[in-house]
Design an enzyme around this catalytic site. Structure first.
Site, short mmCIF file in Angstrom:
data_model
loop_
_atom_site.label_atom_id
_atom_site.label_comp_id
_atom_site.label_asym_id
_atom_site.label_seq_id
_atom_site.Cartn_x
_atom_site.Cartn_y
_atom_site.Cartn_z
N LYS A 1 0.20 -0.45 17.74
CA LYS A 1 0.41 0.98 17.50
C LYS A 1 -0.82 1.85 17.76
O LYS A 1 -0.70 2.99 18.19
CB LYS A 1 0.89 1.20 16.06
CG LYS A 1 2.34 0.81 15.82
CD LYS A 1 2.67 1.04 14.36
CE LYS A 1 4.15 1.21 14.17
NZ LYS A 1 4.47 1.70 12.81
N LEU B 1 8.10 2.07 1.12
CA LEU B 1 8.30 1.89 2.56
C LEU B 1 8.70 0.46 2.88
O LEU B 1 9.28 0.18 3.93
CB LEU B 1 7.01 2.26 3.32
CG LEU B 1 6.90 3.71 3.77
CD1 LEU B 1 7.14 4.67 2.65
CD2 LEU B 1 5.57 3.98 4.44
N1 LIG Z 1 10.26 1.68 6.26
C1 LIG Z 1 9.66 1.92 7.42
O1 LIG Z 1 10.23 2.50 8.35
C2 LIG Z 1 8.23 1.52 7.59
C3 LIG Z 1 7.44 2.07 8.62
C4 LIG Z 1 6.11 1.67 8.74
C5 LIG Z 1 5.59 0.74 7.85
N2 LIG Z 1 6.39 0.21 6.87
C6 LIG Z 1 5.85 -0.75 5.89
O2 LIG Z 1 4.76 -0.13 5.24
C7 LIG Z 1 3.79 -1.10 4.88
C8 LIG Z 1 2.42 -0.67 5.39
O3 LIG Z 1 2.44 -0.63 6.82
P1 LIG Z 1 1.15 -0.15 7.66
O4 LIG Z 1 1.56 -0.15 9.06
O5 LIG Z 1 0.57 1.08 7.06
O6 LIG Z 1 0.14 -1.37 7.39
P2 LIG Z 1 -1.45 -1.36 7.44
O7 LIG Z 1 -1.94 -0.30 8.36
O8 LIG Z 1 -1.83 -2.79 7.67
O9 LIG Z 1 -1.88 -0.94 5.94
C9 LIG Z 1 -1.66 -1.81 4.87
C10 LIG Z 1 -1.99 -1.11 3.56
O10 LIG Z 1 -1.71 -2.03 2.48
C11 LIG Z 1 -2.90 -2.23 1.71
N3 LIG Z 1 -2.98 -3.61 1.23
C12 LIG Z 1 -2.68 -4.74 1.94
N4 LIG Z 1 -2.89 -5.83 1.18
C13 LIG Z 1 -3.35 -5.38 -0.03
C14 LIG Z 1 -3.75 -6.02 -1.24
N5 LIG Z 1 -3.72 -7.36 -1.36
N6 LIG Z 1 -4.14 -5.24 -2.28
C15 LIG Z 1 -4.17 -3.88 -2.17
N7 LIG Z 1 -3.82 -3.22 -1.04
C16 LIG Z 1 -3.41 -3.97 0.00
C17 LIG Z 1 -4.05 -1.91 2.64
O11 LIG Z 1 -5.19 -1.58 1.87
P3 LIG Z 1 -6.67 -1.68 2.51
O12 LIG Z 1 -6.88 -0.42 3.28
O13 LIG Z 1 -7.54 -1.82 1.32
O14 LIG Z 1 -6.66 -2.92 3.38
C18 LIG Z 1 -3.47 -0.72 3.42
O15 LIG Z 1 -3.56 0.46 2.65
C19 LIG Z 1 4.28 -2.42 5.47
O16 LIG Z 1 4.95 -3.14 4.46
C20 LIG Z 1 5.28 -2.00 6.54
O17 LIG Z 1 6.29 -2.97 6.77
C21 LIG Z 1 7.68 0.59 6.73
#
Ligand SMILES: NC(=O)c1ccc[n+]([C@@H]2O[C@H](COP(=O)([O-])OP(=O)(O)OC[C@H]3O[C@@H](n4cnc5c(N)ncnc54)[C@H](OP(=O)(O)O)[C@@H]3O)[C@@H](O)[C@H]2O)c1
Length: 279
Positions: A65, A216
């Protein structure tokens, strides 16, 4: 007619084909949407090759992305700020990129019957990744009063304030219980609570019962956060609707028809997540 696809690495898990092929079938469009595995080392070649290919455009998922941004000819201002593209369309030989997650987020709330007064809304967002950025951009465009942004890595939240301005207030994770009392909308945009990931540990005790809680994460369909909020009497909205709503814009760009998010489509995708799902 040319086809469409979603690119990622890996890509087998993507449910986007279920959504787009349902709409094609519904509208009698003779095209096809497929999963296309693209290794990071082949991303540039694949994307720059789109104009001369069999594809009208594609969706983009992890891990491409962000990387894809620099290969495109045109990206709207909001997508630039978010720094992540999930939809590419080919127009007159040019590659146009956009991010439809924010639109998906807002339209999911709307279709769930949630009427928020955005201008007086204080939102709390957990997470500062790509999805959080799209949600923040969308909420700011709706003129929300304030966004408390809670993230494990504080630097990421601080960087988002730099980009999006003072209405975004970074809050350390440990202070989460303190910002519940004036929260009108609570959003989990971390990957916590997703199947196979650690649980989301959060204290909802101070959250007003009228606050809307949305996640999400959509695997499981109802996360522990949503289940707990529902038990307390809060209105809740799951993430699967956002996934379907974010697909609307891409379909419209490629095929010139704005498709509808119907209960039937929701159930088809939900059944792919939970066998035998029924509402
Ligand atoms: N429903 C939908 O259409 C849709 C669309 C997009 C995404 N999503 C979902 O949204 C979620 C996030 O996606 P993304 O693309 O934003 O991912 P990303 O860029 O990898 O961000 C992940 C986020 O989760 C946090 N995180 C991960 N592991 C953690 C832990 N053990 N403890 C505390 N915080 C933690 C990270 O914190 P740090 O910054 O500290 O690493 C970061 O803020 C995913 O589950 C994805 O499937 C859903």
């Amino acid at each position: 007619m040319k086809k469409t696809c979603v690119i990622g690495w890996p890509i087998e898990h993507s449910r986007s084909p279920l959504i787009h092929n349902y709409w094609m079938n519904h509208h009698g469009i003779a095209s096809f949407y497929e999963r296309k595995p693209v290794e990071p080392s082949h991303l540039h070649e694949f994307v720059r090759g789109l104009p001369g290919s069999d594809y009208l455009g594609c969706n983009v998922t992890l891990p491409h992305k962000k990387a894809v941004l620099s290969f495109l000819d045109e990206v709207d201002e909001r997508t630039h700020k978010i720094g992540a593209v999930n939809t590419i369309s080919v127009r007159g030989g040019r590659l146009i990129g956009t991010n439809t997650d924010g639109e998906g987020f807002l339209n999911n709330l709307k279709q769930s019957g949630i009427a928020l007064n955005y201008k007086t809304l204080d939102a709390v967002i957990l997470g500062a990744g790509g999805a959080a950025l799209a949600v923040i951009a969308a909420l700011l465009e709706k003129n929300v009063r304030r966004i408390r942004l809670i993230n494990r890595t504080m630097e990421r939240a601080l960087a988002i304030r730099e980009t999006f301005g003072e209405r975004v207030e970074p809050v350390p994770w440990a202070r989460q219980p303190e910002v519940m009392s004036d929260c009108g909308l609570l959003v989990n945009s971390t990957s916590l609570g997703m199947h196979g990931q650690p649980a989301l540990a959060i204290d909802l005790r101070g959250l007003p019962q009228t606050s809307v809680v949305t996640d999400l994460v959509y695997v499981p369909l109802e996360t522990d956060l949503l289940a707990e909020a529902r038990r307390r009497g809060n209105p809740v909205v799951g993430g699967l609707g956002m996934l379907i709503h974010q697909a609307v814009k891409g379909f419209e760009l490629w095929y010139g028809v704005r498709p509808e998010v119907t209960p039937e489509l929701y159930d088809i995708v939900a059944r792919d997540i939970v066998a035998g799902y029924h509402r």
